[in-house]
Design a protein around this motif. Structure first.
Motif, PDB file in Angstrom:
ATOM      1  N   VAL A 171       3.237   4.211  -6.856  1.00 55.83           N
ATOM      2  CA  VAL A 171       1.880   4.430  -6.355  1.00 55.83           C
ATOM      3  C   VAL A 171       1.694   3.749  -5.002  1.00 55.83           C
ATOM      4  N   ARG A 172       2.177   2.517  -4.871  1.00 55.28           N
ATOM      5  CA  ARG A 172       2.065   1.798  -3.591  1.00 55.28           C
ATOM      6  C   ARG A 172       2.745   2.586  -2.467  1.00 55.28           C
ATOM      7  N   ALA A 173       3.933   3.100  -2.777  1.00 52.35           N
ATOM      8  CA  ALA A 173       4.659   3.870  -1.762  1.00 52.35           C
ATOM      9  C   ALA A 173       3.881   5.114  -1.358  1.00 52.35           C
TER      10      ALA A 173
ATOM     11  N   LEU B 254      -1.719  -3.862 -15.947  1.00 52.28           N
ATOM     12  CA  LEU B 254      -2.156  -3.596 -14.583  1.00 52.28           C
ATOM     13  C   LEU B 254      -2.742  -4.838 -13.927  1.00 52.28           C
ATOM     14  N   LYS B 255      -3.460  -5.632 -14.712  1.00 54.54           N
ATOM     15  CA  LYS B 255      -4.096  -6.830 -14.169  1.00 54.54           C
ATOM     16  C   LYS B 255      -3.092  -7.911 -13.785  1.00 54.54           C
ATOM     17  N   ALA B 256      -1.851  -7.740 -14.189  1.00 47.25           N
ATOM     18  CA  ALA B 256      -0.801  -8.680 -13.772  1.00 47.25           C
ATOM     19  C   ALA B 256      -0.486  -8.533 -12.286  1.00 47.25           C
ATOM     20  N   HIS B 257      -1.038  -7.491 -11.647  1.00 45.39           N
ATOM     21  CA  HIS B 257      -0.793  -7.222 -10.229  1.00 45.39           C
ATOM     22  C   HIS B 257      -2.054  -7.528  -9.423  1.00 45.39           C
ATOM     23  N   ASN B 258      -1.918  -8.394  -8.431  1.00 49.48           N
ATOM     24  CA  ASN B 258      -3.071  -8.834  -7.658  1.00 49.48           C
ATOM     25  C   ASN B 258      -3.725  -7.727  -6.848  1.00 49.48           C
TER      26      ASN B 258
ATOM     27  N   ASN C  20      -8.444   5.478  -6.521  1.00 54.94           N
ATOM     28  CA  ASN C  20      -7.283   6.124  -5.901  1.00 54.94           C
ATOM     29  C   ASN C  20      -6.097   6.193  -6.856  1.00 54.94           C
ATOM     30  N   LEU C  21      -6.317   5.748  -8.100  1.00 57.23           N
ATOM     31  CA  LEU C  21      -5.294   5.895  -9.142  1.00 57.23           C
ATOM     32  C   LEU C  21      -5.962   6.175 -10.479  1.00 57.23           C
TER      33      LEU C  21
ATOM     34  N   LEU D 246      -7.470  -1.196   2.270  1.00 60.21           N
ATOM     35  CA  LEU D 246      -6.838   0.109   2.231  1.00 60.21           C
ATOM     36  C   LEU D 246      -5.690   0.138   1.237  1.00 60.21           C
ATOM     37  N   ARG D 247      -5.014  -0.987   1.105  1.00 63.08           N
ATOM     38  CA  ARG D 247      -3.853  -1.046   0.230  1.00 63.08           C
ATOM     39  C   ARG D 247      -4.224  -1.363  -1.218  1.00 63.08           C
ATOM     40  N   LYS D 248      -5.473  -1.659  -1.478  1.00 63.70           N
ATOM     41  CA  LYS D 248      -5.903  -1.992  -2.834  1.00 63.70           C
ATOM     42  C   LYS D 248      -5.776  -0.762  -3.732  1.00 63.70           C
ATOM     43  N   ILE D 249      -5.249  -0.966  -4.923  1.00 66.08           N
ATOM     44  CA  ILE D 249      -5.153   0.122  -5.901  1.00 66.08           C
ATOM     45  C   ILE D 249      -6.370   0.044  -6.812  1.00 66.08           C
ATOM     46  N   ARG D 250      -7.250   1.026  -6.686  1.00 69.22           N
ATOM     47  CA  ARG D 250      -8.471   1.082  -7.498  1.00 69.22           C
ATOM     48  C   ARG D 250      -8.187   2.022  -8.674  1.00 69.22           C
TER      49      ARG D 250
END
Length: 260
Positions: free
Chosen positions: A124-126, A32-36, A60-61, A10-14
């Motif tokens: 975006v995470r928030a 962006l790929k620097a973020h797991n 979702n992004l 659910l928390r994954k940023i696609r």
């Protein structure tokens, strides 16, 4: 275990990247790929290609360039029913207000920088985790300005359009009844703030309260003349001498102290 996996999913940023310039697209993908927690689900170079990919991949992004070769990024977004979160990107900050109006999460100016991409992803995470409200206008202006005071850029209104003006372009603010206007070099535009709010927002050493209805930009004052009853009048560089502002007796004393 399954619950933990579902929570992580659910928390994954696609993220889907829409950018017509290949070098810029590669750069933003690398950042962006620097973020797991970020998964790149697609890339598009045109607006219509983006619409088809969005329908197929359900990101979702969107990292969405505003200026595309066929249709604009804004048109892409307006064509969607269920919109993902959006980070707009462009080389021109003149599109900032349109980005605000369609509730963009953030607004990146090219060339992309890792630090700004990281900041945008935090937002975006928030949004994903807590349904954070959309970026407000003052935040947007502050981000475009690189983190400084939002008063350095102020939104002025010209009928249905919004004009972003720097503080240095404004000769004075004047209240007329319930309305407040900003005087620029060739026109004056409405401000949707009270004079008191503007006085608190603008730099106090630059914008001086000349009288009950006027804030004057001292940086653009060319001449100060003594006037009747211990008052002054001020005239501006680049404006006609006949366009002068009266400084009240009380404020004239304060101005004299400041100048001395």
């Amino acid at each position: 275990m399954h619950e933990a996996q579902a929570k992580n999913q659910l928390r994954k940023i696609r993220a889907l990247i829409v950018e017509d310039e290949a070098p810029a697209r590669s750069r933003i993908i690398r950042f962006l790929k620097a973020h797991n927690d970020v998964e790149i689900v697609g890339e598009a170079a045109t607006g219509y290609e983006a619409i088809a990919l969005i329908e197929r991949t359900s990101p979702n992004l969107l990292v969405l360039d505003i200026k595309l070769p066929d249709i604009s990024g804004l048109e892409v977004l307006k064509s969607l029913g269920d919109r993902p979160h959006v980070i707009f990107s462009t080389a021109y900050d003149s599109y900032a207000i349109e980005a605000f109006e369609v509730e963009a999460v953030d607004f990146l100016l090219k060339p992309y920088e890792q630090r700004r991409v990281d900041t945008a992803l935090e937002r975006v995470r928030a949004k994903i985790q807590s349904e954070q409200p959309p970026l407000n206008l003052e935040d947007l202006l502050r981000r475009i300005g690189g983190g400084g005071s939002s008063a350095h850029r102020i939104a002025l209104h010209d009928r249905e359009h919004i004009v972003l003006a720097s503080a240095g372009e404004i000769f004075y603010f004047i209240a007329e009844g319930d309305d407040v206007y900003a005087r620029l070099r060739s026109r004056r535009l409405a401000v949707r703030r009270s004079l008191r709010e503007l006085e608190q927002l603008m730099e106090p050493r630059r914008f001086f309260r000349a009288n009950r209805s006027t804030l004057v930009n001292l940086d653009l004052v060319r001449e100060i003349h003594p006037w009747f009853g211990g008052r002054f009048v001020v005239r501006f560089s680049q404006l006609e001498p006949s366009e002068q502002i009266e400084v009240s007796r009380r404020q004239a004393r304060l101005l004299s102290e400041m100048l001395s």
